[in-house]
Write an enzyme that holds these catalytic residues in place. Sequence first.
Site, PDB file in Angstrom:
ATOM      1  N   CYS A 181       3.468  10.103  12.275  1.00  0.00           N
ATOM      2  CA  CYS A 181       3.948  11.126  13.199  1.00  0.00           C
ATOM      3  C   CYS A 181       3.299  10.899  14.556  1.00  0.00           C
ATOM      4  O   CYS A 181       2.095  11.006  14.681  1.00  0.00           O
ATOM      5  CB  CYS A 181       3.570  12.492  12.667  1.00  0.00           C
ATOM      6  SG  CYS A 181       4.251  13.832  13.615  1.00  0.00           S
ATOM      7  N   HIS A 230     -13.541   0.141  -0.118  1.00  0.00           N
ATOM      8  CA  HIS A 230     -13.252   1.554  -0.406  1.00  0.00           C
ATOM      9  C   HIS A 230     -12.012   1.748  -1.268  1.00  0.00           C
ATOM     10  O   HIS A 230     -11.738   2.852  -1.718  1.00  0.00           O
ATOM     11  CB  HIS A 230     -13.207   2.402   0.868  1.00  0.00           C
ATOM     12  CG  HIS A 230     -12.087   2.134   1.820  1.00  0.00           C
ATOM     13  ND1 HIS A 230     -11.006   2.959   1.935  1.00  0.00           N
ATOM     14  CD2 HIS A 230     -11.901   1.142   2.720  1.00  0.00           C
ATOM     15  CE1 HIS A 230     -10.200   2.489   2.876  1.00  0.00           C
ATOM     16  NE2 HIS A 230     -10.713   1.391   3.370  1.00  0.00           N
ATOM     17  N   ASN A 285       0.808  -1.221   0.000  1.00  0.00           N
ATOM     18  CA  ASN A 285       0.000   0.000   0.000  1.00  0.00           C
ATOM     19  C   ASN A 285       0.842   1.272   0.000  1.00  0.00           C
ATOM     20  O   ASN A 285       0.376   2.316  -0.430  1.00  0.00           O
ATOM     21  CB  ASN A 285      -0.962   0.005   1.195  1.00  0.00           C
ATOM     22  CG  ASN A 285      -0.296  -0.337   2.493  1.00  0.00           C
ATOM     23  OD1 ASN A 285       0.429  -1.318   2.586  1.00  0.00           O
ATOM     24  ND2 ASN A 285      -0.516   0.463   3.512  1.00  0.00           N
TER      25      ASN A 285
HETATM   26  N1  PLP Z   1      -4.466  -3.955   3.740  1.00  0.00           N
HETATM   27  C1  PLP Z   1      -3.985  -2.995   2.938  1.00  0.00           C
HETATM   28  C2  PLP Z   1      -2.880  -3.318   1.986  1.00  0.00           C
HETATM   29  C3  PLP Z   1      -4.512  -1.695   2.990  1.00  0.00           C
HETATM   30  O1  PLP Z   1      -4.025  -0.747   2.195  1.00  0.00           O
HETATM   31  C4  PLP Z   1      -5.571  -1.436   3.909  1.00  0.00           C
HETATM   32  C5  PLP Z   1      -6.136  -0.085   4.035  1.00  0.00           C
HETATM   33  O2  PLP Z   1      -5.577   0.896   3.643  1.00  0.00           O
HETATM   34  C6  PLP Z   1      -6.034  -2.480   4.720  1.00  0.00           C
HETATM   35  C7  PLP Z   1      -5.452  -3.725   4.607  1.00  0.00           C
HETATM   36  C8  PLP Z   1      -7.141  -2.262   5.720  1.00  0.00           C
HETATM   37  O3  PLP Z   1      -8.372  -2.167   5.034  1.00  0.00           O
HETATM   38  P1  PLP Z   1      -9.684  -1.547   5.720  1.00  0.00           P
HETATM   39  O4  PLP Z   1      -9.510  -0.062   5.633  1.00  0.00           O
HETATM   40  O5  PLP Z   1     -10.819  -2.029   4.858  1.00  0.00           O
HETATM   41  O6  PLP Z   1      -9.781  -2.055   7.095  1.00  0.00           O
END
Ligand code: PLP
Length: 364
Positions: free
Chosen positions: A303, A180, A130
């Site tokens: 942070c 989302h 991410n």
């Molecule tokens: N895993 C990854 C790679 C993510 O980017 C995110 C959220 O940004 C999550 C898990 C967690 O997802 P959720 O916001 O649906 O709990």
Amino acid sequence: MTRVLAEHWGSASSVHAMGAQARAWIDRAREQVAAMAGCEPEEVYFTAGATEALNWAVKVVGLGEAGVPRGVVASPIEHEATLAACRWCAGRGAPMHWLPVGGDGRARPADADIRRSDGIGLVVLMAANNETGCIQPVGDAVRLARGAEALLLVDAVQSAPWGLEPFRGSGIDLMALSSHKFNGPQGVGALLIRRGTKFASWIHGGGQEQGLRAGTPNTASVVGMGAAAAEVVTRCGMAGAVADLRDRLQASLLSCVHGVSVTAGDEPRLPGHLHVSVRGVQGEAVVMGLSQLGVFASAGAACSSGAVEVSHVLRAMGVSEERGRGAVRFSLGPETTADDVGRTVGAMTEVVAELRALGGCGAG
Ligand code: PLP
């Protein structure tokens, strides 16, 4: 979603006609998510997001059966939802094994020293990171899990919106999705469980979701997730155009903003991800400055109590403190325009110049 909230608000667990209507909505959404993910509708278990899905998978396997914890293998660049669940299992006796990670941002399941006799219950790898957008070697994780006779959990939160990693025939046993990330509502997601996988419930109660995830389903959100899933095919068709815009943003930042370096720029990346580091400034300060100019980005660093910490992902990649503190991530989607890119480059030039002029404040 609006129709469900206004008119079809019966509980899907009820036997009356309104309940049946809610069930029909949910069944349709399940089919839409299954079509997107490349699995059977019966393999989709709706949750309140990917955090819940990841916790469910890690904890029921890590805790094991009859009080005997199982080993968990995971990469240290997983999302905090996975890492925290792993630490929780480790605190209850589950042996943890961490995969090596290269400076290219990719975990190395092929280099893991895991044997069948290690008693591993679960291997976890995200399909794409991410922060950096780096696509991870899921095929190697499949081989690792098979060799260890363990289940494989893939966090496909970032890759599913781009049609990567279909579930069927992949050798993946469990997959986490988040609505989302493909323009659906927040607070809803799914755990895909391969048919025939022996798997326990984590949230106990009324027996919903084939008895594995109790609680009245959030019909409106599930319907929203289904509708968004149905749009993913269109979204995937735009991946090339999004990557072109991302490359334009990257090239413009490199030429217009002094001291910018790109993280994992030569590695296979998600089309909409651009992770950079800006020398001599702090990522958090850049993000706040950009926000004032209407550009919303993220700092790769968290942070807390005034101290800017380098993200665990960059740390695992061996990125230097200075580079890590200046991390900024841009996310582009099918809605992003060339105009947005131009505005972002202008805003970055202005904000970085201001921070550098201020010296100590915001300069790393
Ligand atoms: N895993 C990854 C790679 C993510 O980017 C995110 C959220 O940004 C999550 C898990 C967690 O997802 P959720 O916001 O649906 O709990």
